[in-house]
Design an enzyme around this catalytic site. Structure first.
Site, PDB file in Angstrom:
ATOM      1  N   LYS A 116       0.812  -1.312   0.084  1.00 51.68           N
ATOM      2  CA  LYS A 116      -0.002  -0.062  -0.016  1.00 51.68           C
ATOM      3  C   LYS A 116       0.824   1.350   0.187  1.00 51.68           C
ATOM      4  O   LYS A 116       0.330   2.323  -0.428  1.00 51.68           O
ATOM      5  CB  LYS A 116      -0.968  -0.089   1.106  1.00 51.68           C
ATOM      6  CG  LYS A 116      -2.197  -1.095   0.832  1.00 51.68           C
ATOM      7  CD  LYS A 116      -3.214  -0.820   1.704  1.00 51.68           C
ATOM      8  CE  LYS A 116      -4.151  -2.064   1.671  1.00 51.68           C
ATOM      9  NZ  LYS A 116      -5.455  -1.787   2.494  1.00 51.68           N
ATOM     10  N   GLU A 200      -2.195   7.390   7.839  1.00 51.04           N
ATOM     11  CA  GLU A 200      -3.062   8.181   7.021  1.00 51.04           C
ATOM     12  C   GLU A 200      -3.976   8.913   7.794  1.00 51.04           C
ATOM     13  O   GLU A 200      -4.342   8.490   8.689  1.00 51.04           O
ATOM     14  CB  GLU A 200      -3.602   6.999   6.037  1.00 51.04           C
ATOM     15  CG  GLU A 200      -4.391   7.487   4.792  1.00 51.04           C
ATOM     16  CD  GLU A 200      -4.908   6.349   4.259  1.00 51.04           C
ATOM     17  OE1 GLU A 200      -4.122   5.951   3.215  1.00 51.04           O
ATOM     18  OE2 GLU A 200      -5.865   5.760   4.035  1.00 51.04           O
ATOM     19  N   ARG A 291      -7.272  -7.117  -9.563  1.00 53.55           N
ATOM     20  CA  ARG A 291      -8.130  -8.362  -9.512  1.00 53.55           C
ATOM     21  C   ARG A 291      -9.408  -8.104 -10.132  1.00 53.55           C
ATOM     22  O   ARG A 291      -9.949  -6.884  -9.975  1.00 53.55           O
ATOM     23  CB  ARG A 291      -7.977  -9.302  -8.640  1.00 53.55           C
ATOM     24  CG  ARG A 291      -8.289  -8.606  -7.321  1.00 53.55           C
ATOM     25  CD  ARG A 291      -8.282  -9.373  -6.159  1.00 53.55           C
ATOM     26  NE  ARG A 291      -8.764  -8.856  -4.943  1.00 53.55           N
ATOM     27  CZ  ARG A 291      -9.789  -8.317  -4.467  1.00 53.55           C
ATOM     28  NH1 ARG A 291     -10.982  -8.439  -5.142  1.00 53.55           N
ATOM     29  NH2 ARG A 291      -9.892  -7.670  -3.444  1.00 53.55           N
TER      30      ARG A 291
HETATM   31  P1  ADP Z   1     -13.421  -6.731  -2.900  1.00 53.29           P
HETATM   32  O1  ADP Z   1     -12.849  -5.177  -3.010  1.00 53.29           O
HETATM   33  O2  ADP Z   1     -13.279  -7.530  -4.242  1.00 53.29           O
HETATM   34  O3  ADP Z   1     -14.926  -6.688  -2.349  1.00 53.29           O
HETATM   35  P2  ADP Z   1     -12.321  -7.546  -0.670  1.00 53.29           P
HETATM   36  O4  ADP Z   1     -11.646  -6.651   0.254  1.00 53.29           O
HETATM   37  O5  ADP Z   1     -13.668  -7.855   0.177  1.00 53.29           O
HETATM   38  O6  ADP Z   1     -12.400  -7.357  -2.131  1.00 53.29           O
HETATM   39  O7  ADP Z   1     -11.426  -8.958  -0.425  1.00 53.29           O
HETATM   40  C1  ADP Z   1     -12.091 -10.206  -1.496  1.00 53.29           C
HETATM   41  C2  ADP Z   1     -11.877 -11.332  -0.772  1.00 53.29           C
HETATM   42  O8  ADP Z   1     -10.698 -11.673  -0.426  1.00 53.29           O
HETATM   43  C3  ADP Z   1     -12.658 -11.425   0.426  1.00 53.29           C
HETATM   44  O9  ADP Z   1     -13.205 -12.757   0.442  1.00 53.29           O
HETATM   45  C4  ADP Z   1     -11.688 -11.014   1.669  1.00 53.29           C
HETATM   46  O10 ADP Z   1     -11.954 -11.708   2.864  1.00 53.29           O
HETATM   47  C5  ADP Z   1     -10.361 -11.751   0.915  1.00 53.29           C
HETATM   48  N1  ADP Z   1      -9.089 -10.835   1.366  1.00 53.29           N
HETATM   49  C6  ADP Z   1      -8.516  -9.851   0.715  1.00 53.29           C
HETATM   50  N2  ADP Z   1      -7.336  -9.617   0.998  1.00 53.29           N
HETATM   51  C7  ADP Z   1      -7.043 -10.315   2.230  1.00 53.29           C
HETATM   52  C8  ADP Z   1      -5.913 -10.636   3.114  1.00 53.29           C
HETATM   53  N3  ADP Z   1      -5.011  -9.774   2.986  1.00 53.29           N
HETATM   54  N4  ADP Z   1      -6.309 -11.466   3.992  1.00 53.29           N
HETATM   55  C9  ADP Z   1      -7.318 -12.247   4.087  1.00 53.29           C
HETATM   56  N5  ADP Z   1      -8.266 -12.114   3.180  1.00 53.29           N
HETATM   57  C10 ADP Z   1      -8.134 -11.258   2.267  1.00 53.29           C
HETATM   58  P1  ADP Z   2      -8.569  -3.139   2.565  1.00 53.76           P
HETATM   59  O1  ADP Z   2      -7.222  -3.530   1.649  1.00 53.76           O
HETATM   60  O2  ADP Z   2      -8.482  -3.887   3.544  1.00 53.76           O
HETATM   61  O3  ADP Z   2      -9.820  -3.191   1.607  1.00 53.76           O
HETATM   62  P2  ADP Z   2      -8.749  -0.156   2.479  1.00 53.76           P
HETATM   63  O4  ADP Z   2      -7.524   0.896   2.260  1.00 53.76           O
HETATM   64  O5  ADP Z   2      -9.456  -0.421   0.983  1.00 53.76           O
HETATM   65  O6  ADP Z   2      -8.460  -1.489   3.111  1.00 53.76           O
HETATM   66  O7  ADP Z   2      -9.826   0.473   3.340  1.00 53.76           O
HETATM   67  C1  ADP Z   2     -10.833  -0.430   3.706  1.00 53.76           C
HETATM   68  C2  ADP Z   2     -12.046   0.194   4.436  1.00 53.76           C
HETATM   69  O8  ADP Z   2     -11.498   0.928   5.672  1.00 53.76           O
HETATM   70  C3  ADP Z   2     -12.470   1.704   3.462  1.00 53.76           C
HETATM   71  O9  ADP Z   2     -13.423   1.071   2.541  1.00 53.76           O
HETATM   72  C4  ADP Z   2     -12.904   2.373   4.435  1.00 53.76           C
HETATM   73  O10 ADP Z   2     -14.198   2.010   5.181  1.00 53.76           O
HETATM   74  C5  ADP Z   2     -11.974   2.210   5.626  1.00 53.76           C
HETATM   75  N1  ADP Z   2     -10.825   3.387   5.541  1.00 53.76           N
HETATM   76  C6  ADP Z   2      -9.680   3.312   4.810  1.00 53.76           C
HETATM   77  N2  ADP Z   2      -8.936   4.255   5.116  1.00 53.76           N
HETATM   78  C7  ADP Z   2      -9.542   5.045   5.450  1.00 53.76           C
HETATM   79  C8  ADP Z   2      -9.464   6.323   6.062  1.00 53.76           C
HETATM   80  N3  ADP Z   2      -8.288   7.308   5.509  1.00 53.76           N
HETATM   81  N4  ADP Z   2     -10.531   7.045   6.782  1.00 53.76           N
HETATM   82  C9  ADP Z   2     -11.461   6.522   7.126  1.00 53.76           C
HETATM   83  N5  ADP Z   2     -11.916   5.247   6.706  1.00 53.76           N
HETATM   84  C10 ADP Z   2     -10.822   4.609   5.958  1.00 53.76           C
END
Ligand code: ADP
Ligand code: ADP
Ligand code: MG
Length: 442
Positions: A116, A200, A291
């Site tokens: 990230k 962040e 993906r």
């Molecule tokens: P999307 O944006 O496609 O909805 P998600 O954040 O929900 O993505 O992740 C897609 C799938 O992969 C989910 O089933 C989530 O639980 C799993 N997943 C993604 N990243 C991780 C991770 N680092 N560790 C465990 N599970 C993950």
């Molecule tokens: P992941 O890889 O687990 O999907 P993301 O960076 O996409 O992680 O963040 C997942 C969720 O966490 C976001 O959809 C939002 O709800 C919350 N989030 C992430 N960054 C922030 C932020 N800077 N401030 C508030 N909420 C956040």
């Protein structure tokens, strides 16, 4: 076109990919753990190979087993699905080294976006707006204090290699920072194999809005609009909508253009999603998923295209299929993720599925591998079905969603269906007046 594809995944998404392959006349090879031998993706595939025991580390994440299966079955390409190995650059490299085609972007882009910190740097470089925060890895508590003072509390400490909504910690004061900084690093090490974290700015009332992109090997890049994924719990999406009910056409056009330009600069190939938080009229990049995404069907319903077929076709070397056509946006779509979880505590649920009855009628699509008697275990992600609604506008969608939720029956396990039955009655949901914290506080 490819003759045979190995699907390196399980559950509803493996089935979704199998269906796209069948629609293209391509043979499929399922891989599965011993716990999944009776799964729908295994039953329906042309061939299947058992790649190890129930635990994911030894089966669905077992790269040598998957490559052996691909070699024995003599496939042309491997589709990684979502989660599991889909964002593992090393896996993409090994697939290519064995002369199979990896159905996804270039390894180099998977690598950058999977980290990230590198992703944020790259995003900034290619003209995508980012959130204020640390420039990179925050190694010491002293550094953390300095950055927190610069950007102001509250802040988030995020695991550099985090995903799936995990590895994100909110910190509101110096005292809290002292307690949480080292815990965040230790947890990150434990969950993601690296103690690297970054800081962040925390946004107090954003919506999660993401842009779907698709590109081919000829430099054609398309934006397929946005998805609004603001109904979340524990930073995980539960309900997604396309288009976002709160963006106006100018905002939509601007952010799409920024993403298309950025992907051209990056020379990005295949499918991808650029995730943003949107607050008070501004977009801020949070991450890019290199993906297919869980919520891709809502884009498919509105744009009338099959994103998995596009993925396979561009990986083969074709141009994007709709290159000379005007894409028309048709109505509205909403997806609910049905998880095998208690709808209140969100505690994972297991058992044998009984009385499975899916809703039908106009505007309903179900992506699921469930059937009566299927055993749901706790070894895997809890997503068991996706309820996808399409209608001519949001109002029609909401009425159809309500109808579908009243028809849907899954017995034998707890599911999140009752939660959605509750949400669909809420005025703030109906009027689209919510942010990412709304459900958590309901
Ligand atoms: P999307 O944006 O496609 O909805 P998600 O954040 O929900 O993505 O992740 C897609 C799938 O992969 C989910 O089933 C989530 O639980 C799993 N997943 C993604 N990243 C991780 C991770 N680092 N560790 C465990 N599970 C993950
Ligand atoms: P992941 O890889 O687990 O999907 P993301 O960076 O996409 O992680 O963040 C997942 C969720 O966490 C976001 O959809 C939002 O709800 C919350 N989030 C992430 N960054 C922030 C932020 N800077 N401030 C508030 N909420 C956040
Ligand atoms: Mg995300």
């Amino acid at each position: 076109m490819f003759k045979k594809i190995l699907i390196a995944n399980r559950g509803e998404i493996a089935l979704r990919i199998h269906r796209a392959c069948k629609d293209m006349g391509i043979k499929t090879v399922a891989v599965h753990s011993t716990a999944d031998e009776n799964s729908m993706h295994v039953r329906l595939a042309d061939e299947s190979v058992c790649i190890g025991p129930a635990i994911v580390k030894d089966s669905y994440l077992n790269i040598p087993s998957i490559i052996s299966a691909a070699t024995i079955a003599n496939v042309d390409a491997i589709h990684p699905g979502v989660g599991l190995l889909s964002e593992n650059a090393e896996f993409a490299k090994i697939v290519n080294d064995h002369e199979f085609i990896f159905i996804g972007p270039k390894q180099e882009h998977i690598h950058i976006m999977g980290n990230k910190i590198l992703a944020k740097r790259k995003a900034e470089e290619i003209g995508i707006p980012i959130l204020p925060g640390s420039k990179g890895d925050v190694k010491t508590y002293q550094e953390a204090v300095k950055i927190a003072k610069e950007i102001g509390f509250p802040i988030l400490i995020k695991a550099t290699n985090g995903g799936g909504g995990r590895g994100i910690k909110k910190v509101s004061s110096i005292e809290e920072l002292k307690q949480k900084f080292f815990i965040a690093k230790a947890e990150s090490e434990q969950s993601f194999g690296s103690d690297s974290v970054y800081i962040e700015k925390y946004l107090t009332h954003p919506r999660h809005i993401e842009i779907q992109v698709l590109s081919d090997k000829f430099g054609n890049v398309f934006s397929l609009g946005e998805r609004d994924c603001s109904i979340q719990r524990r930073n995980q999406k539960l309900i997604e909508e396309c288009p976002s009910p709160i963006l106006n056409d100018d905002e939509r056009k601007n952010i799409s253009e920024i993403c298309v330009k950025a992907m051209k600069k990056l020379d990005y190939e295949n499918i991808g999603t650029i995730e943003f938080l949107y607050q008070d009229g501004e977009f801020f990049f949070i991450e890019m998923n290199t993906r297919l995404q869980v919520e891709h069907p809502i884009t498919e319903m509105v744009y009338g295209i099959d994103l998995v077929k596009e993925q396979i076709s561009v990986a083969y070397g074709n141009e994007v299929s709709f290159i000379d056509k005007n894409l028309t946006v048709n109505g509205h779509s909403i997806e609910c993720r049905i998880n095998a979880e208690n709808p209140e505590s969100f505690f994972p649920s297991s058992g044998n599925v009984r009385n499975y009855h899916v809703p039908g009628g106009p505007g309903i699509r179900i992506d699921s591998g469930l059937y009566n008697g299927l055993k749901i275990t706790n070894y895997y992600d809890g997503l068991i079905a996706k309820l996808i609604i399409h209608g001519k506008n949001r109002e029609e969608c909401l009425l159809r969603l309500n109808r579908a939720l009243l028809e849907f029956v899954i017995d034998g396990i707890d599911t999140t269906i009752p939660l959605y039955q509750r949400i669909i009655k809420e005025e703030q949901f109906l009027s689209a007046n919510y942010d990412i914290n709304w459900l958590e506080n309901l």
